[in-house]
Design a protein around this motif. Structure first.
Motif, mmCIF file in Angstrom:
data_model
loop_
_atom_site.group_PDB
_atom_site.id
_atom_site.type_symbol
_atom_site.label_atom_id
_atom_site.label_comp_id
_atom_site.label_asym_id
_atom_site.label_seq_id
_atom_site.Cartn_x
_atom_site.Cartn_y
_atom_site.Cartn_z
ATOM 1 N N HIS A 69 2.859 -4.429 103.568
ATOM 2 C CA HIS A 69 3.141 -5.240 102.342
ATOM 3 C C HIS A 69 1.702 -5.339 101.697
ATOM 4 O O HIS A 69 0.897 -6.106 102.821
ATOM 5 N N HIS A 70 1.654 -5.399 100.508
ATOM 6 C CA HIS A 70 -0.037 -5.647 100.145
ATOM 7 C C HIS A 70 0.453 -6.852 98.974
ATOM 8 O O HIS A 70 1.035 -6.755 97.818
ATOM 9 N N GLN A 71 0.296 -8.134 99.423
ATOM 10 C CA GLN A 71 0.627 -9.306 98.777
ATOM 11 C C GLN A 71 0.136 -9.420 97.394
ATOM 12 O O GLN A 71 1.035 -9.946 96.484
ATOM 13 N N ASP A 72 -1.115 -9.111 97.138
ATOM 14 C CA ASP A 72 -2.036 -9.368 96.015
ATOM 15 C C ASP A 72 -1.129 -8.604 95.002
ATOM 16 O O ASP A 72 -0.775 -8.818 93.861
ATOM 17 N N SER A 73 -0.889 -7.210 95.271
ATOM 18 C CA SER A 73 -0.549 -6.221 94.304
ATOM 19 C C SER A 73 0.990 -6.723 94.182
ATOM 20 O O SER A 73 1.374 -6.641 93.004
ATOM 21 N N ALA A 74 1.786 -7.140 94.811
ATOM 22 C CA ALA A 74 3.083 -7.712 94.588
ATOM 23 C C ALA A 74 3.290 -8.830 93.526
ATOM 24 O O ALA A 74 3.961 -9.002 92.734
ATOM 25 N N GLU A 75 2.225 -9.842 93.744
ATOM 26 C CA GLU A 75 2.109 -10.981 92.942
ATOM 27 C C GLU A 75 1.692 -10.502 91.456
ATOM 28 O O GLU A 75 2.107 -10.946 90.544
ATOM 29 N N ASP A 76 0.596 -9.736 91.522
ATOM 30 C CA ASP A 76 0.050 -9.251 90.159
ATOM 31 C C ASP A 76 1.096 -8.470 89.384
ATOM 32 O O ASP A 76 1.211 -8.681 88.087
ATOM 33 N N ASP A 77 2.119 -7.659 90.071
ATOM 34 C CA ASP A 77 3.106 -6.916 89.409
ATOM 35 C C ASP A 77 4.015 -7.937 88.558
ATOM 36 O O ASP A 77 4.332 -7.439 87.613
ATOM 37 N N VAL A 78 4.562 -9.009 89.489
ATOM 38 C CA VAL A 78 5.182 -9.685 88.788
ATOM 39 C C VAL A 78 4.655 -10.324 87.620
ATOM 40 O O VAL A 78 5.504 -10.618 86.491
ATOM 41 N N SER A 79 3.390 -10.754 87.460
ATOM 42 C CA SER A 79 2.607 -11.415 86.782
ATOM 43 C C SER A 79 2.466 -10.445 85.266
ATOM 44 O O SER A 79 2.837 -10.797 84.364
ATOM 45 N N TYR A 80 2.220 -9.193 85.697
ATOM 46 C CA TYR A 80 1.909 -8.311 84.609
ATOM 47 C C TYR A 80 3.493 -7.824 84.086
ATOM 48 O O TYR A 80 3.497 -7.814 82.563
ATOM 49 N N THR A 81 4.563 -7.905 84.603
ATOM 50 C CA THR A 81 5.992 -7.767 84.091
ATOM 51 C C THR A 81 6.242 -8.760 83.084
ATOM 52 O O THR A 81 6.631 -8.549 82.171
ATOM 53 N N ALA A 82 5.912 -10.111 83.557
ATOM 54 C CA ALA A 82 6.138 -11.151 82.687
ATOM 55 C C ALA A 82 5.143 -11.178 81.503
ATOM 56 O O ALA A 82 5.756 -11.693 80.392
ATOM 57 N N LEU A 83 4.170 -10.876 81.663
ATOM 58 C CA LEU A 83 2.995 -10.741 80.498
ATOM 59 C C LEU A 83 3.688 -9.785 79.468
ATOM 60 O O LEU A 83 3.562 -9.844 78.433
ATOM 61 N N ALA A 84 4.170 -8.845 80.012
ATOM 62 C CA ALA A 84 4.874 -7.451 79.122
ATOM 63 C C ALA A 84 5.846 -7.845 78.422
ATOM 64 O O ALA A 84 6.112 -7.713 77.300
ATOM 65 N N ALA A 85 6.633 -8.635 79.203
ATOM 66 C CA ALA A 85 8.092 -9.305 78.315
ATOM 67 C C ALA A 85 7.463 -10.400 77.155
ATOM 68 O O ALA A 85 8.157 -10.080 76.271
ATOM 69 N N GLU A 86 6.733 -11.242 77.558
ATOM 70 C CA GLU A 86 6.209 -12.121 76.585
ATOM 71 C C GLU A 86 5.443 -11.325 75.517
ATOM 72 O O GLU A 86 5.875 -11.756 74.148
ATOM 73 N N SER A 87 4.653 -10.299 75.647
ATOM 74 C CA SER A 87 4.154 -9.428 74.671
ATOM 75 C C SER A 87 5.017 -8.774 73.710
ATOM 76 O O SER A 87 5.062 -8.782 72.448
ATOM 77 N N SER A 88 5.897 -8.047 74.340
ATOM 78 C CA SER A 88 7.329 -7.590 73.743
ATOM 79 C C SER A 88 7.873 -8.365 72.876
ATOM 80 O O SER A 88 8.320 -8.051 71.728
#
Length: 93
Positions: A69-88
């Protein structure tokens, strides 16, 4: 083991921290400027939302290719997905 809510809370905390580091209210929001520069340099028409989605894919790939498990990538993925939703929502994409 972290729950899904733990990941959501961590993503929110990361965004707030980066906002302080980069002096942006509400968290770091540099994607629009990055996409604008990319489009000018490469004669493309990428949207801000697509930029966040691209970063999410990068993190998904890192999660897939990392041993364990790569914790940093998992946390960043959640963040980027939320930012994409906000932007959309903001841009009507």
């Amino acid at each position: 083991m972290q729950s899904s809510v733990d990941y959501l809370n961590k993503a929110a905390a990361i965004q707030e921290e980066r906002g302080k580091n980069y002096d942006q209210p509400g968290g770091e929001r540099s994607m629009a400027a990055v996409v604008k520069a990319f489009n000018a340099l490469f004669d493309q028409n990428l949207t801000e939302t697509q930029g966040w989605q691209f970063m999410s894919l990068l993190k998904k790939r890192r999660l897939h290719s990392a041993r364990g498990h790569h914790q940093d990538s998992a946390e960043d993925d959640v963040s980027y997905t939320a930012l994409a939703a906000e932007s959309s929502e903001r841009n009507g994409e």
